[in-house]
Write a protein that holds these residues in place. Structure first.
Motif, short mmCIF file in Angstrom:
data_model
loop_
_atom_site.label_atom_id
_atom_site.label_comp_id
_atom_site.label_asym_id
_atom_site.label_seq_id
_atom_site.Cartn_x
_atom_site.Cartn_y
_atom_site.Cartn_z
N LEU A 97 -4.13 6.07 -3.07
CA LEU A 97 -5.09 5.00 -2.83
C LEU A 97 -6.24 5.56 -2.00
O LEU A 97 -6.05 6.03 -0.90
CB LEU A 97 -4.39 3.88 -2.05
N PRO A 98 -7.46 5.58 -2.58
CA PRO A 98 -8.58 6.12 -1.80
C PRO A 98 -8.90 5.21 -0.62
O PRO A 98 -8.65 4.01 -0.68
CB PRO A 98 -9.73 6.14 -2.81
N PRO A 99 -9.43 5.81 0.47
CA PRO A 99 -9.74 4.99 1.64
C PRO A 99 -10.79 3.94 1.32
O PRO A 99 -11.67 4.15 0.49
CB PRO A 99 -10.24 6.00 2.67
N LYS A 100 -10.70 2.80 2.00
CA LYS A 100 -11.65 1.69 1.88
C LYS A 100 -11.74 1.10 0.49
O LYS A 100 -12.71 0.42 0.16
CB LYS A 100 -13.05 2.12 2.34
N PRO A 129 0.80 -1.23 0.00
CA PRO A 129 0.00 0.00 0.00
C PRO A 129 0.83 1.28 0.00
O PRO A 129 0.45 2.26 -0.62
CB PRO A 129 -0.81 -0.10 1.30
N SER A 130 1.99 1.27 0.66
CA SER A 130 2.70 2.54 0.79
C SER A 130 3.33 2.97 -0.53
O SER A 130 3.77 4.10 -0.66
CB SER A 130 3.77 2.40 1.85
N PHE A 131 3.42 2.06 -1.53
CA PHE A 131 3.99 2.47 -2.80
C PHE A 131 2.99 3.20 -3.66
O PHE A 131 3.33 4.04 -4.47
CB PHE A 131 4.51 1.25 -3.56
#
Lengths: 343, 331
Positions: free
Chosen positions: B270-273, B264-266
């Motif tokens: 990224l929208p939440p959920k 995820p950190s890359f």
């Protein structure tokens, strides 16, 4: 440390107590009068019968009787033999060392031949040498001991006449009984051609030792081989190789110790097999050991001798088993020091 | 010249009933002073590569390679003696399962001393040598972050926690002052602070002593910050390799992209959920390997051509093996 020793001591005592209880119960289980099986004396008349019952408290509570039995056992009064009338303690002390001597020699052969051969065949696993050793050991393992002993007698004593047929030592040598271990007795004796006596005793020892040692050696080879193969597949051997240690270093420092640790308890089990086999072979070679003595007792329905013989042999086995387990516990670092004691 | 140069390494395992190609034409180079990350899912054959390099292979493994050389010397054709010397002096290996890789019947101190090559010990008398050995061991143990050396050098492997075991493995690999370290997941299961310490130590050694490191892991976050180049492995095939920066910026192989996206950190936007992007399915087992490109059944871009193994293509020093790489339009 003291805690472990204490635990083993408790285990040993409890096992002995159970054995004593079993041998005590035999007094009532044998198809003879309890007085007779307990003392080995057949009362000739009612007065003697009465006197013996009073002496051994046979009329009192069973627990009192057992307590009395224990105290007599520890005092060394083991009763007399029904047949010969000799004190049983004396007879057992004569017979037991002969068996120990035989089994110890056999065990020596088992360790000296079995472990190196097992290591060799484990290190060369699935090679032709390994298959040869393995098939020989499987064959030897399947040979019945009594049959092997008879074949040995037929071949080496009767056919070729190389080795003596029976007994511990030629009857011409008059060796005074001191410890019961023949070789020690010969060395202690005077007025004796010691080297002749020793070599004669050695020749007598060869056939019975071999006939019991071969089967145990065979199983020792297979146990060792399996253990070595198992250790060689462990990740720490891969790690040791990647450290750049030579095969010799890896074997001496890492394989051998880890392979031998699990073998030790199995060796204790081997010893019991060895002693059992020794008793069979003793009869064939007329070896004056406890096995021969017990079989004679069975033939002659010598109930008191049977009772004490059972106790003596099982005590020996329990002692050896617990001693080996204790030894294993002390040298094996991976066993938790406070793990409960079991055999 | 690269320190370690492997070309088309193939490893076949004979299980008795069938022969499994566990590694299929792996290419890998580690230069002096370079940190090379080797990433892939579990079961992709990372540890097999480590074991193949360290040379401790079971008899039912067959290793073939066009080239497998250390400093220009062919590792496959040299005698066992020479190979052992190289492993002793120049290569340190950290295995994945630290506690299992330590001999349970020998104290850790002794095992560390044993890894110390003779030429690093000073003194001519045995007591001087013993002292020098001990000093070196304590120094190394401190270096990898174990402060309580008295306690742990006396201990047996079953008495220590896992992270201490991992650090000791690292110490064992570093004590011979190697030119290259092969670290198979050295930070597995460590908590973050300890992990950072270990990673810092490795990058410091890399900078000060120009230690080449082959860092095997599936922890992309840990690797991305410290390594210079990366090789991505899928199911025993090299999928993509090149400079870390390039691969992060523009992955060419669908699998590499999926791998980067799944951390995820890359992916910053990224929208939440929202669902995390993943490839469908799981990595196949060694018994049921697909033919051709092994990613085929899971690949979103797979087409008929993918039943043949793609050849390695290169854009400068960025190598990938894919018939339909991401920079080309879908046909």
């Amino acid at each position: 440390m003291t805690r472990i020793l204490f635990r083993y001591f408790v285990l040993f005592t409890l096992t002995l107590l159970a054995l004593c209880a079993l041998s005590f119960s035999l007094i009532y289980l044998f198809p003879a009068e309890p007085v007779t099986t307990l003392t080995g004396i057949t009362p000739q008349n009612l007065i003697q019968h009465e006197a013996l019952i009073n002496q051994y408290h046979l009329n009192s509570n069973i627990l009192v009787q057992f307590g009395d039995y224990l105290s007599e056992l520890f005092a060394g009064n083991w009763g007399v033999s029904l047949i010969s009338g000799q004190p049983l303690s004396k007879e057992i002390m004569l017979a037991l060392p002969a068996t120990i001597e035989l089994s110890a020699c056999a065990m020596f052969i088992v360790v000296v031949i079995g472990i190196p051969l097992g290591c060799y065949s484990g290190l060369r696993a699935y090679s032709n040498a390994d298959f040869t050793i393995n098939s020989i050991s499987v064959t030897l393992y399947s040979v019945p001991v009594f049959w092997l002993a008879v074949i040995f007698i037929l071949t080496f004593s009767l056919q070729f006449g190389w080795l003596p047929l029976s007994g511990r030592v030629n009857l011409l040598f008059d060796i005074p009984h001191q410890t019961g271990f023949l070789f020690i007795d010969i060395l202690l004796a005077d007025n004796l051609d010691k080297s002749a006596a020793l070599s004669d005793a050695f020749l007598h020892l060869i056939l019975p030792t071999l006939s019991i040692a071969l089967m145990s050696t065979a199983s020792m080879i297979r146990i060792t081989r399996r253990s070595i193969i198992d250790v060689l597949n462990k990740p720490f051997i891969i790690a040791a190789k990647s450290k750049g240690l030579s095969s010799r270093q890896i074997f001496v420092r890492h394989v051998l110790r880890n392979a031998l640790l699990p073998i030790l308890p199995l060796m204790a089990m081997q010893i019991t097999t060895l002693i059992t086999n020794a008793m069979i072979v003793e009869t064939l070679f007329s070896w004056p050991g406890i096995g021969n003595w017990l079989i004679q007792a069975i033939y002659q329905r010598d109930y008191s001798a049977l009772r004490m013989g059972m106790l003596a042999v099982s005590t020996l086995v329990v002692m050896i088993t617990i001693a080996i387990d204790l030894f294993n516990r002390l040298i094996d670092p991976s066993r938790e020091k406070f793990e409960s004691v079991t055999i | 010249m690269p320190l370690l140069d492997i070309k088309n390494l193939t490893l076949e395992i004979d299980t008795g009933t069938q022969v499994i190609k566990a590694l299929d034409k792996i290419n890998l180079t580690v230069n002096s002073g370079e940190i090379r990350a080797l990433v892939g899912e579990s079961g992709s054959g990372k540890s097999l590569i480590v074991q193949a390099i360290s040379g401790a292979t079971p008899p039912n493994w067959t290793i073939t390679a066009d080239r497998m050389s250390w400093n220009g010397n062919n590792l496959l054709s040299m005698s066992e003696q020479q190979r052992r010397q190289i492993l002793r002096k120049d290569i340190g290996v950290v295995f994945q399962h630290a506690i299992a890789s330590l001999d349970p019947s020998v104290t850790l101190g002794e095992q560390l001393e044993e890894s110390l090559p003779e030429q690093l010990i000073e003194g001519s008398w045995f007591w001087q040598r013993a002292q020098s050995r001990r000093k070196e061991v304590i120094r190394t143990v401190h270096k990898v972050g174990i402060k309580d050396h008295e306690q742990y050098l006396q201990a047996y492997p079953h008495q220590i926690p896992t992270d201490i075991g991992q650090k000791l493995m690292l110490a064992m690999a570093l004590i011979s002052q190697p030119k290259m370290l092969i670290a198979d997941d050295p930070t597995r299961g460590m908590e973050t602070t300890t992990k950072v310490q270990v990673l810092k130590l490795l990058s410091r050694l890399n900078q000060t002593r120009s230690l080449g490191i082959l860092f095997v892991s599936h922890d992309l976050l840990a690797i991305a910050s410290m390594s210079h180049s990366m090789t991505v492995l899928y199911c025993g095939q090299t999928v993509e390799s090149g400079k870390m920066k390039q691969i992060r910026k523009r992955p060419l192989h669908p699998y590499t992209k999926a791998l980067l996206d799944s951390a995820p950190s890359f992916s910053k936007d990224l929208p939440p959920k929202s669902l995390l992007p993943t490839l469908p399915g799981t990595i196949p087992t060694l018994q049921h390997l697909p033919i051709g490109c092994r990613l085929g059944p899971r690949c979103p871009r797979a087409q008929r051509a993918c039943v043949n193994v793609p050849s390695v293509r290169k854009i400068h020093d960025h190598a990938y093996s894919c018939h339909f790489p991401l920079h080309r339009e879908k046909v």
